[in-house]
Design an enzyme around this catalytic site. Structure first.
Site, PDB file in Angstrom:
ATOM      1  CB  VAL A 178      -4.239  -1.224   4.573  1.00 44.51           C
ATOM      2  CG1 VAL A 178      -2.836  -0.876   5.044  1.00 44.51           C
ATOM      3  CG2 VAL A 178      -4.581  -0.441   3.305  1.00 44.51           C
ATOM      4  CB  ALA A 204       4.270  -1.635   7.543  1.00 46.25           C
ATOM      5  CG  ASP A 205      -0.038  -2.880   2.451  1.00 44.20           C
ATOM      6  OD1 ASP A 205       0.915  -2.853   1.640  1.00 44.20           O
ATOM      7  OD2 ASP A 205      -1.221  -2.803   2.082  1.00 44.20           O
ATOM      8  CB  THR A 206       1.638   2.496   3.167  1.00 40.39           C
ATOM      9  OG1 THR A 206       2.286   2.348   4.441  1.00 40.39           O
ATOM     10  CG2 THR A 206       1.156   3.930   2.996  1.00 40.39           C
ATOM     11  CB  VAL A 233      -2.208  -1.468   8.948  1.00 40.26           C
ATOM     12  CG1 VAL A 233      -2.422  -2.414  10.132  1.00 40.26           C
ATOM     13  CG2 VAL A 233      -3.485  -0.694   8.659  1.00 40.26           C
TER      14      VAL A 233
END
Length: 188
Positions: free
Chosen positions: A43, A67-69, A104
């Site tokens: 992530v 961001a990444d989820t 993140v």
């Protein structure tokens, strides 16, 4: 100048909610987990790659936020479902179980790069096949990690949340605000 390297309307909405002015950027980076890469490492790498791709497009002076989820259960990363069958399979696995949602956020400005990580624990209620079919038929699971949206009808599937509601949505606002302040950008 702040840029948001994300196509997510939810991330845009959350940044607007905390009073941060930004310009959206569309970036496209591969989202494939490498062998031996932990879910958090994966992530984080994807979010960092998005920010770096954004900086490459706008120049080193700007701050690029990304961001990444992802949803993680038993070390399996649940991305966005490919179709209804995939969404159904994900929801069946999540039913009656507690999973983690990892978000993140990266901020990059030239060579300077910093991140914040938010891990939330989400417990799903036990779902019947009818519950799952109705939710999938609503169309809400598509385009969402783990095939659910906590801010929508998906909230009815969640028995307990330990962590950040906005982190599960895709942009943990507390961590994002703390990160932006380190780059001289004050929310509000």
């Amino acid at each position: 100048m702040l840029y948001l390297a994300s196509q997510s309307p939810r991330r845009r909405q959350l940044l607007e909610q905390i009073g941060v002015a930004f310009t959206p950027l569309d970036v496209d980076v591969p989202e494939q987990r490498a062998a031996g890469e932990s879910p958090v490492e994966y992530v984080s790498r994807v979010a960092r790659d998005k920010a770096r791709a954004g900086v490459a497009g706008v120049g080193n002076g700007a701050v690029v936020l990304s961001a990444d989820t992802e949803v993680v259960l038993d070390d399996e990363v649940f991305g966005k479902p490919a179709d209804a069958a995939d969404a159904t399979a994900m929801l069946r696995k999540l039913s009656g179980r507690t999973h983690e949602t990892i978000s993140v956020v990266w901020a990059v400005q030239g060579e300077r790069a910093q991140s914040e990580t938010c891990v939330s624990r989400v417990r799903f209620a036990s779902l019947s096949d009818e519950d799952i079919a109705a939710y999938v038929a609503s169309g809400e699971p598509f385009g969402r990690a783990g095939a659910y949206a906590i801010q929508g009808r998906g909230a009815t599937l969640i028995e307990h949340l330990e962590g950040s509601f906005t982190g599960v949505m895709g942009l943990p606002v507390f961590e994002t605000a703390r990160l932006l302040r380190r780059f001289g950008i004050t929310p509000g």
